[in-house]
Design a protein around this motif. Structure first.
Motif, PDB file in Angstrom:
ATOM      1  N   PRO A   3      32.055  28.184  36.639  1.00  0.00           N
ATOM      2  CA  PRO A   3      32.237  26.991  37.241  1.00  0.00           C
ATOM      3  C   PRO A   3      32.648  26.249  38.293  1.00  0.00           C
ATOM      4  O   PRO A   3      33.578  27.697  38.753  1.00  0.00           O
ATOM      5  CB  PRO A   3      32.554  26.513  35.802  1.00  0.00           C
ATOM      6  CG  PRO A   3      33.077  27.004  35.388  1.00  0.00           C
ATOM      7  CD  PRO A   3      32.776  28.663  35.565  1.00  0.00           C
ATOM      8  N   GLU A   4      32.242  25.940  38.985  1.00  0.00           N
ATOM      9  CA  GLU A   4      32.874  25.354  40.554  1.00  0.00           C
ATOM     10  C   GLU A   4      34.819  25.141  40.287  1.00  0.00           C
ATOM     11  O   GLU A   4      34.528  24.129  38.792  1.00  0.00           O
ATOM     12  CB  GLU A   4      32.439  24.439  41.156  1.00  0.00           C
ATOM     13  CG  GLU A   4      32.746  23.775  41.829  1.00  0.00           C
ATOM     14  CD  GLU A   4      31.536  23.167  43.302  1.00  0.00           C
ATOM     15  OE1 GLU A   4      32.356  22.513  44.102  1.00  0.00           O
ATOM     16  OE2 GLU A   4      30.405  23.129  41.989  1.00  0.00           O
ATOM     17  N   GLY A   5      35.306  25.548  40.708  1.00  0.00           N
ATOM     18  CA  GLY A   5      36.684  25.095  40.933  1.00  0.00           C
ATOM     19  C   GLY A   5      37.555  26.323  39.793  1.00  0.00           C
ATOM     20  O   GLY A   5      38.927  25.689  39.664  1.00  0.00           O
ATOM     21  N   PHE A   6      37.033  27.485  39.397  1.00  0.00           N
ATOM     22  CA  PHE A   6      37.108  28.412  38.518  1.00  0.00           C
ATOM     23  C   PHE A   6      38.117  29.051  39.372  1.00  0.00           C
ATOM     24  O   PHE A   6      37.556  29.710  40.393  1.00  0.00           O
ATOM     25  CB  PHE A   6      35.947  29.273  37.466  1.00  0.00           C
ATOM     26  CG  PHE A   6      36.548  29.029  36.007  1.00  0.00           C
ATOM     27  CD1 PHE A   6      36.670  27.932  35.434  1.00  0.00           C
ATOM     28  CD2 PHE A   6      36.504  30.134  35.686  1.00  0.00           C
ATOM     29  CE1 PHE A   6      37.103  27.815  33.984  1.00  0.00           C
ATOM     30  CE2 PHE A   6      37.538  30.485  33.781  1.00  0.00           C
ATOM     31  CZ  PHE A   6      36.808  28.984  33.340  1.00  0.00           C
ATOM     32  N   GLN A   7      39.282  29.556  39.119  1.00  0.00           N
ATOM     33  CA  GLN A   7      39.986  30.070  39.870  1.00  0.00           C
ATOM     34  C   GLN A   7      40.658  31.673  38.744  1.00  0.00           C
ATOM     35  O   GLN A   7      40.103  31.751  37.784  1.00  0.00           O
ATOM     36  CB  GLN A   7      41.497  29.943  40.336  1.00  0.00           C
ATOM     37  CG  GLN A   7      41.175  28.539  40.910  1.00  0.00           C
ATOM     38  CD  GLN A   7      42.474  28.178  41.196  1.00  0.00           C
ATOM     39  OE1 GLN A   7      43.799  28.878  40.776  1.00  0.00           O
ATOM     40  NE2 GLN A   7      42.908  26.757  41.638  1.00  0.00           N
ATOM     41  N   ALA A   8      40.394  32.429  39.772  1.00  0.00           N
ATOM     42  CA  ALA A   8      40.129  34.400  38.946  1.00  0.00           C
ATOM     43  C   ALA A   8      41.403  33.887  37.461  1.00  0.00           C
ATOM     44  O   ALA A   8      41.556  34.992  36.494  1.00  0.00           O
ATOM     45  CB  ALA A   8      40.345  35.024  39.963  1.00  0.00           C
ATOM     46  N   ARG A   9      42.629  33.290  38.020  1.00  0.00           N
ATOM     47  CA  ARG A   9      43.452  32.614  36.860  1.00  0.00           C
ATOM     48  C   ARG A   9      43.251  32.919  35.679  1.00  0.00           C
ATOM     49  O   ARG A   9      43.232  32.789  34.885  1.00  0.00           O
ATOM     50  CB  ARG A   9      44.695  32.801  37.360  1.00  0.00           C
ATOM     51  CG  ARG A   9      44.961  31.058  37.861  1.00  0.00           C
ATOM     52  CD  ARG A   9      46.148  30.803  38.504  1.00  0.00           C
ATOM     53  NE  ARG A   9      46.051  29.327  39.453  1.00  0.00           N
ATOM     54  CZ  ARG A   9      46.367  27.925  38.849  1.00  0.00           C
ATOM     55  NH1 ARG A   9      47.483  28.400  37.881  1.00  0.00           N
ATOM     56  NH2 ARG A   9      46.062  27.477  39.181  1.00  0.00           N
ATOM     57  N   HIS A  10      41.769  31.700  36.188  1.00  0.00           N
ATOM     58  CA  HIS A  10      41.654  31.135  34.641  1.00  0.00           C
ATOM     59  C   HIS A  10      40.309  31.939  33.911  1.00  0.00           C
ATOM     60  O   HIS A  10      39.994  31.887  33.305  1.00  0.00           O
ATOM     61  CB  HIS A  10      40.600  29.894  35.196  1.00  0.00           C
ATOM     62  CG  HIS A  10      41.684  28.872  36.085  1.00  0.00           C
ATOM     63  ND1 HIS A  10      41.369  27.877  36.933  1.00  0.00           N
ATOM     64  CD2 HIS A  10      42.708  28.097  35.890  1.00  0.00           C
ATOM     65  CE1 HIS A  10      41.788  27.052  37.341  1.00  0.00           C
ATOM     66  NE2 HIS A  10      43.340  26.691  36.587  1.00  0.00           N
ATOM     67  N   VAL A  11      39.395  33.148  34.499  1.00  0.00           N
ATOM     68  CA  VAL A  11      38.621  33.741  33.788  1.00  0.00           C
ATOM     69  C   VAL A  11      39.418  34.864  33.200  1.00  0.00           C
ATOM     70  O   VAL A  11      40.145  35.255  31.451  1.00  0.00           O
ATOM     71  CB  VAL A  11      38.260  34.997  34.658  1.00  0.00           C
ATOM     72  CG1 VAL A  11      37.894  35.842  33.737  1.00  0.00           C
ATOM     73  CG2 VAL A  11      36.846  33.859  35.899  1.00  0.00           C
ATOM     74  N   LEU A  12      41.355  34.952  33.646  1.00  0.00           N
ATOM     75  CA  LEU A  12      41.821  36.152  32.747  1.00  0.00           C
ATOM     76  C   LEU A  12      43.040  34.845  31.346  1.00  0.00           C
ATOM     77  O   LEU A  12      43.084  35.718  30.814  1.00  0.00           O
ATOM     78  CB  LEU A  12      42.980  36.719  33.503  1.00  0.00           C
ATOM     79  CG  LEU A  12      42.287  37.178  35.131  1.00  0.00           C
ATOM     80  CD1 LEU A  12      43.992  38.337  35.724  1.00  0.00           C
ATOM     81  CD2 LEU A  12      42.000  38.700  34.072  1.00  0.00           C
ATOM     82  N   THR A  13      43.354  33.458  31.928  1.00  0.00           N
ATOM     83  CA  THR A  13      43.550  33.298  31.006  1.00  0.00           C
ATOM     84  C   THR A  13      42.729  32.679  29.943  1.00  0.00           C
ATOM     85  O   THR A  13      43.175  33.060  28.614  1.00  0.00           O
ATOM     86  CB  THR A  13      44.012  32.094  31.412  1.00  0.00           C
ATOM     87  OG1 THR A  13      44.431  31.774  32.466  1.00  0.00           O
ATOM     88  CG2 THR A  13      45.503  30.751  30.528  1.00  0.00           C
ATOM     89  N   GLY A  14      41.312  32.736  29.576  1.00  0.00           N
ATOM     90  CA  GLY A  14      40.151  32.412  28.813  1.00  0.00           C
ATOM     91  C   GLY A  14      39.945  33.420  28.217  1.00  0.00           C
ATOM     92  O   GLY A  14      40.024  33.590  27.318  1.00  0.00           O
ATOM     93  N   ALA A  15      39.841  34.730  28.931  1.00  0.00           N
ATOM     94  CA  ALA A  15      39.456  35.884  28.212  1.00  0.00           C
ATOM     95  C   ALA A  15      40.180  36.309  27.011  1.00  0.00           C
ATOM     96  O   ALA A  15      38.955  36.811  26.309  1.00  0.00           O
ATOM     97  CB  ALA A  15      39.876  37.219  29.468  1.00  0.00           C
ATOM     98  N   PRO A  16      41.459  36.518  26.581  1.00  0.00           N
ATOM     99  CA  PRO A  16      42.008  36.248  25.008  1.00  0.00           C
ATOM    100  C   PRO A  16      40.804  34.902  23.995  1.00  0.00           C
ATOM    101  O   PRO A  16      40.875  35.502  22.724  1.00  0.00           O
ATOM    102  CB  PRO A  16      42.767  35.853  24.861  1.00  0.00           C
ATOM    103  CG  PRO A  16      43.518  35.751  26.523  1.00  0.00           C
ATOM    104  CD  PRO A  16      41.643  35.802  27.443  1.00  0.00           C
ATOM    105  N   TRP A  17      39.846  34.567  24.206  1.00  0.00           N
ATOM    106  CA  TRP A  17      39.079  33.713  23.726  1.00  0.00           C
ATOM    107  C   TRP A  17      37.685  34.318  22.998  1.00  0.00           C
ATOM    108  O   TRP A  17      37.423  34.401  22.330  1.00  0.00           O
ATOM    109  CB  TRP A  17      38.613  32.238  24.032  1.00  0.00           C
ATOM    110  CG  TRP A  17      39.968  31.103  24.205  1.00  0.00           C
ATOM    111  CD1 TRP A  17      41.461  31.463  24.273  1.00  0.00           C
ATOM    112  CD2 TRP A  17      39.815  30.373  25.083  1.00  0.00           C
ATOM    113  NE1 TRP A  17      42.062  31.120  24.655  1.00  0.00           N
ATOM    114  CE2 TRP A  17      41.158  29.963  24.763  1.00  0.00           C
ATOM    115  CE3 TRP A  17      39.114  29.277  25.683  1.00  0.00           C
ATOM    116  CZ2 TRP A  17      41.675  28.574  25.573  1.00  0.00           C
ATOM    117  CZ3 TRP A  17      38.922  28.032  26.370  1.00  0.00           C
ATOM    118  CH2 TRP A  17      40.542  27.716  26.452  1.00  0.00           C
ATOM    119  N   PHE A  18      37.499  35.516  24.413  1.00  0.00           N
ATOM    120  CA  PHE A  18      36.497  35.797  23.866  1.00  0.00           C
ATOM    121  C   PHE A  18      36.477  37.153  23.313  1.00  0.00           C
ATOM    122  O   PHE A  18      35.680  38.133  22.607  1.00  0.00           O
ATOM    123  CB  PHE A  18      36.222  36.162  25.401  1.00  0.00           C
ATOM    124  CG  PHE A  18      35.267  34.969  25.643  1.00  0.00           C
ATOM    125  CD1 PHE A  18      34.534  34.024  25.099  1.00  0.00           C
ATOM    126  CD2 PHE A  18      35.788  34.359  26.796  1.00  0.00           C
ATOM    127  CE1 PHE A  18      34.023  33.108  25.824  1.00  0.00           C
ATOM    128  CE2 PHE A  18      35.259  32.945  26.971  1.00  0.00           C
ATOM    129  CZ  PHE A  18      35.247  32.065  26.364  1.00  0.00           C
TER     130      PHE A  18
END
Lengths: 304, 127
Positions: A91-106
């Motif tokens: 999504p727009e505004g999504f930074q690389a660190r957000h991807v890594l923070t969200g990863a444990p959910w998946f």
């Protein structure tokens, strides 16, 4: 190893988009904890197959099972899988660190410390918007998620578009080291066959939706030879053998012959003044997949 | 790695070469399968296959929980086998090439003698 239950089991899998057959009656099984290459030309059906395995698309016929189950909307299976696709959009505004923070959910096995280490190795800027990262940096992000996710089934679809040679070797080295410590099933689709051929234990080759090869990398290596010499001599040597490819230059010819040559074959070839050379892994795949008539690229029809 | 042959065979050969050169000594420990895999950038299963080939041939042996070691007498066994292969891999092709170039058998032995003397001389000079 052969006694283990397959981690991936595909039976008579077909997928048709309107009048285009993307996959035609594909069947194979994969044992757990191997690194398998999924090779083939553009439009061969590689991405379609990977989307079926990860429950993002439905078979027109046949079945794809992972851990013995249908992956479609099956969270028990999907949590054990990681699919790194070159076309992942954020999504727009999504930074690389957000991807890594969200990863444990998946990913149940996510290793945050390992991810941090990889961010350093690949020099990934964490506070930049993913959309504004370069093609190579986006690929690096995917590779980091795929490796640190440590999913029992990890699928990489062309993971390194835009990655430079140094970054690609970092990926290969890290993959090998981590796989050695924590074995898991890795399916790697790539065009850079020569670069990865030594990493692979097993090879699947798709061509025009059909499964052309399903065999161990070691048995494929050296399974074809290039024989060169005077055209007449070459052709009489090639008679009765499976010829994958033939080139001529004036009165000279080179043929790629399938099957291992015996020492008697080598003596006969030497007596006829023929030169025998091994065929590289990549060349063999190219020869195997250029035989059939080319069709318009399916990838451009189906995606985007 | 050479394209024409299975990688596990090549790994086994490299370990043998290291034993012949003395880089790996008898009763000494050899690197682990994973270390081989990392060093040569190959699949760990392939490296394991190469190591196992040498275990089957009695060149290496496993000590449970510790690792892989070079067997006593490994060097002699490798040398004996390679001597048999030497005729097939070096002498026979040389004879064939000599015949196609019209080098008579007498000339061939003379060439070998000359080459031997020359290499002995350069060896003395470098000392």
């Amino acid at each position: 190893m052969n006694t283990q239950t397959p981690v991936i089991q595909v039976d008579g899998l077909s997928r048709t988009y309107r009048d285009v057959a993307a996959l035609k009656d594909v069947s194979f099984t994969l044992e757990p904890n191997i690194i398998c290459g999924l090779l083939g030309r553009n439009g061969a059906g590689k991405t379609t197959l990977m989307r079926m395995l990860t429950g993002q698309d439905f078979p027109s016929a046949g079945s794809a099972r992972v851990f013995g189950q249908d992956p479609v909307e099956n969270s028990a299976v999907l949590q054990q899988m990681c699919f790194i696709s070159e076309s992942t959009r954020y999504p727009e505004g999504f930074q690389a660190r957000h991807v890594l923070t969200g990863a444990p959910w998946f990913y149940a096995n996510w290793d945050a410390a390992f991810a941090d280490e990889l961010v350093g190795k690949f020099r990934l800027p964490l506070k930049r918007e993913v959309r504004k990262l370069s093609r190579g940096q986006q690929s690096a992000l995917g590779v980091i998620v795929g490796l640190a996710g440590r999913a029992p089934v990890t699928i990489f679809d062309e993971p390194y578009l835009g990655l430079d040679a140094v970054a690609r070797h970092t990926f290969y080295d890290t993959l090998l080291a981590d796989y050695a410590e924590q074995p898991r099933t890795i399916l790697l689709s790539t065009h850079l066959i020569d670069e990865v051929s030594n990493l692979l234990e097993h090879v699947l080759v798709l061509d025009e939706g059909r499964l052309l090869l399903d065999q161990s990398a070691d048995s494929l290596r050296g399974s074809a030879s290039a024989v060169a010499g005077r055209a007449g001599d070459v052709d009489s040597f090639a008679e009765g053998r499976q010829v994958l490819h033939r080139d001529t230059l004036g009165g000279l010819a080179t043929v790629t012959i399938s099957g291992r040559l015996t020492s008697a074959d080598r003596v006969a070839a030497a007596a006829a003044n023929l030169e025998i050379a091994p065929v590289s892994f990549q060349q063999l795949i190219v020869d195997l997949t250029t035989q059939s008539t080319p069709q318009p690229s399916l990838a451009s029809v189906v995606y985007e | 790695m050479d394209e024409g042959r299975p990688i596990f065979q090549q790994i086994a050969e490299r370990v043998e070469n290291d034993i012949l050169s003395g880089a790996l000594v008898e009763e000494g420990q050899v690197p682990s399968t994973n270390e081989f895999a990392m060093f040569y950038r190959i699949n760990p299963a392939t490296a394991g296959k190469g190591v196992n080939l040498l275990v089957e041939q009695g060149i290496l042996y496993k000590r449970r929980g510790i690792g892989m070691f070079v067997a006593a007498g490994a060097r002699e066994r490798i040398t004996a086998r390679r001597r048999e292969q030497f005729v097939l891999e070096y002498v026979a092709p040389m004879l064939a090439e000599a015949a196609s170039l019209g080098i008579a058998p007498g000339q061939l032995t003379q060439l070998i003698d000359t080459q031997l003397i020359e290499s002995q001389l350069t060896e003395k000079e470098t000392r």
